[in-house]
Scaffold this motif. Structure first.
Motif, PDB file in Angstrom:
ATOM      1  N   UNK A  21      42.091  46.191  45.946  1.00 53.59           N
ATOM      2  CA  UNK A  21      41.818  45.614  44.623  1.00 53.59           C
ATOM      3  C   UNK A  21      42.503  44.254  44.535  1.00 53.59           C
ATOM      4  N   UNK A  22      41.784  43.273  43.973  1.00 50.69           N
ATOM      5  CA  UNK A  22      42.401  41.984  43.667  1.00 50.69           C
ATOM      6  C   UNK A  22      42.100  41.622  42.215  1.00 50.69           C
ATOM      7  N   UNK A  23      43.064  40.964  41.599  1.00 52.02           N
ATOM      8  CA  UNK A  23      42.891  40.459  40.233  1.00 52.02           C
ATOM      9  C   UNK A  23      42.868  38.941  40.314  1.00 52.02           C
ATOM     10  N   UNK A  24      41.793  38.362  39.807  1.00 50.63           N
ATOM     11  CA  UNK A  24      41.623  36.908  39.842  1.00 50.63           C
ATOM     12  C   UNK A  24      42.459  36.269  38.734  1.00 50.63           C
ATOM     13  N   UNK A  25      43.225  35.272  39.086  1.00 51.18           N
ATOM     14  CA  UNK A  25      44.105  34.575  38.152  1.00 51.18           C
ATOM     15  C   UNK A  25      43.308  33.977  36.991  1.00 51.18           C
ATOM     16  N   UNK A  26      43.843  34.080  35.765  1.00 41.38           N
ATOM     17  CA  UNK A  26      43.148  33.508  34.601  1.00 41.38           C
ATOM     18  C   UNK A  26      42.833  32.020  34.743  1.00 41.38           C
TER      19      UNK A  26
END
Length: 109
Positions: A21-26
């Motif tokens: 899982x990766x969370x894309x930076x705002x």
């Protein structure tokens, strides 16, 4: 991996760690619909992540037009003020009621 796209979450880290899982930076997500250069960079990052078959979560979604760009790029999960601001615990249950829809995104059943 959190905050992909800026800072310490570089391409080398993605390749070495092989995350699920990766969370894309705002900072990568905001204004996608308004800035063609930002969108092109985001689309390149998406091709890499989709090739790695990771689950992608976009953080910091604030406008429906940015949410639409994310959907068109294949992002299935997102979070941000578009769907709501932090709530006191007594209001959270109603906001998360199964089947409730906001901005084209439906709460899970």
């Amino acid at each position: 991996i959190d905050d992909v796209g800026f800072g310490h979450s570089c391409l080398e880290s993605l390749l070495l760690l092989e995350p699920d899982v990766v969370k894309i930076d705002p900072k990568m997500v905001r204004h996608l619909s308004e800035e063609p250069d930002r969108r092109r960079s985001f689309e390149r990052l998406m091709r890499i992540l989709q090739g790695m078959r990771v689950q992608i979560i976009a953080e910091g979604v604030e406008t429906s037009s940015d949410a639409e760009v994310l959907r068109s790029c294949g992002v299935e999960f997102a979070q941000g003020f578009l769907w709501g601001h932090p709530l006191p615990s007594d209001r959270w249950k109603e906001a998360m009621r199964p089947g409730r829809t906001r901005h084209g995104i439906r709460n899970p059943e």
